[in-house]
Write a protein that holds these residues in place. Structure first.
Motif, PDB file in Angstrom:
ATOM      1  N   LYS A 127     -51.157 104.319  33.566  1.00 47.56           N
ATOM      2  CA  LYS A 127     -52.536 103.850  33.563  1.00 47.56           C
ATOM      3  C   LYS A 127     -53.079 103.835  32.131  1.00 47.56           C
ATOM      4  O   LYS A 127     -52.751 104.714  31.330  1.00 47.56           O
ATOM      5  CB  LYS A 127     -53.414 104.762  34.419  1.00 47.56           C
TER       6      LYS A 127
ATOM      7  N   ASN B 296     -58.337 102.771  37.808  1.00 43.75           N
ATOM      8  CA  ASN B 296     -57.051 103.467  37.803  1.00 43.75           C
ATOM      9  C   ASN B 296     -55.887 102.598  38.261  1.00 43.75           C
ATOM     10  O   ASN B 296     -54.726 102.999  38.148  1.00 43.75           O
ATOM     11  CB  ASN B 296     -57.125 104.728  38.661  1.00 43.75           C
TER      12      ASN B 296
ATOM     13  N   ILE C  85     -52.727  99.328  34.642  1.00 46.67           N
ATOM     14  CA  ILE C  85     -51.730  99.968  33.782  1.00 46.67           C
ATOM     15  C   ILE C  85     -51.595  99.162  32.490  1.00 46.67           C
ATOM     16  O   ILE C  85     -52.071  98.029  32.390  1.00 46.67           O
ATOM     17  CB  ILE C  85     -50.371 100.113  34.495  1.00 46.67           C
TER      18      ILE C  85
END
Length: 364
Positions: free
Chosen positions: A132, A150, A153
């Motif tokens: 992340k 979240n 990435i």
């Protein structure tokens, strides 16, 4: 007398056998084509204005088509144009008072610099592109709900699949980074990729510029610097520095025997990175695919990105027609810097297609 005659006959037979064998050996060896000597890739020395060159004639290209290409480039507001073949300069032309030492902005062609340095930081163990983004720069870097943030990435930033709203402009402060779709479900050209520079800085404990200079710029003899422009940091350099980077790209991240960037990462970076836009890698554009998307639209265009260009071409495309074209099959690196050829655009334009038609007239 008989012994003497027998001896003479034996000598004649022996000579005939030897001559026959020699003729067969000569016939056998001369029938094979002599293999061509493979030309070594050339890498220009550091701090030198003297680069090896090749003539148009030596490559069998069409000298009579060169002027038409140059006239077109000049008409289309170009400041510089350069072709390297196997690392050697075949064409290097400047327009409008521009010189080999004049700096110019890379605009979004500099995205590929960010992609490369991110890969270097990963190979050195500072970061993992599957982590992340918030692992490195903390939460709250967007205005999304935490559960949605979240999902993003580092690889989503490399592939333009963050899901963030691309209609919010170039400002990458958290207030302007708003939810549009879940990460990985939507391709949209977005300036949020610059957050990778923050990721690299946080992960390495160095400033972005310092790490970039040490790990990439200085290793291949580039000059130039990142200049702050509004909310963005834009790279400026001369044309030959851009050509050096293109030459490293042609050699899959290798510079004169030194592997600057992991070749597997570079291969991944210049291959289709997701299924939403087949013509996009890790901040690199790809030719020869079945379809492509362009900035500022969600429309899928069928066909190749640049129909007249070789299928294996990959490229860095920047605002106002900054170009790095790399063609492995022809060992070509082609650079164009300048003002917008026509109206302002953000990446690929009709200029690419016509320019490649002109280039093909010269090289084919």
């Amino acid at each position: 007398m008989k012994i003497k005659k027998l001896f003479s006959t034996s000598i004649v037979c022996f000579v005939l056998i030897i001559c026959s064998s020699s003729a067969k050996l000569t016939e056998h060896t001369t029938s094979k084509p002599i293999p061509a000597i493979k030309e070594a890739m050339y890498f220009p020395p550091f701090n030198s204005d003297t680069w090896e060159t090749k003539s148009i004639a030596s490559l069998g290209w069409h000298q009579d088509k060169v002027q038409d290409l140059l006239d077109y480039l000049q008409t289309k507001n170009s400041r510089s144009f350069m072709i390297l073949q196997n690392g050697r300069v075949v064409m290097e032309n400047y327009f409008g008072g521009h010189t080999s030492r004049t700096p110019w902005y890379w605009a979004s062609t500099g995205k590929t610099l960010t992609s490369t340095v991110t890969g270097i930081a990963e190979q050195e163990g500072f970061l993992n592109t599957n982590n992340k983004v918030s692992v490195y720069i903390g939460t709250g870097w967007t205005s999304e709900p935490l559960a949605k943030e979240n999902l993003i990435i580092c690889k989503n930033l490399l592939t333009m699949t963050s899901g963030l709203d691309d209609s919010m402009g170039n400002d990458v402060s958290s207030a302007h980074l708003q939810y549009k779709a879940d990460a990985g479900t939507r391709w949209a050209y977005h300036n949020v990729y610059v957050k990778l520079q923050d990721v690299v800085a946080a992960a390495t404990g160095q400033s972005w510029s310092s790490y970039f200079n040490t790990k990439l710029r200085d290793k291949i003899g580039m000059t130039g610097a990142w200049i702050q422009s509004g909310n963005n940091s834009v790279y400026w350099s001369n044309t030959r520095s851009m050509a050096r980077f293109g030459l490293m790209a042609l050699n899959k991240g290798n510079w004169s025997g030194t592997q600057v960037i992991n070749p597997q990462y570079f291969q991944d970076a210049t291959s289709t990175s997701q299924t939403l836009n087949l013509s996009y890698g890790y901040l690199w554009w790809l030719n020869g695919k079945a379809s492509y998307h362009l900035p500022q639209t969600q429309f899928q265009f069928n066909g190749k990105l640049i129909p007249s260009a070789p299928d294996d071409l990959f490229c860095a495309l920047g605002k106002n027609d900054q170009k790095i074209y790399v063609v492995p099959s022809k060992k070509l690196v082609i650079i164009r810097m300048g003002k917008s050829a026509d109206n302002m655009n953000f990446a690929r334009s009709d200029f690419d297609e016509v320019l490649w038609q002109k280039i093909n007239s010269v090289i084919n």
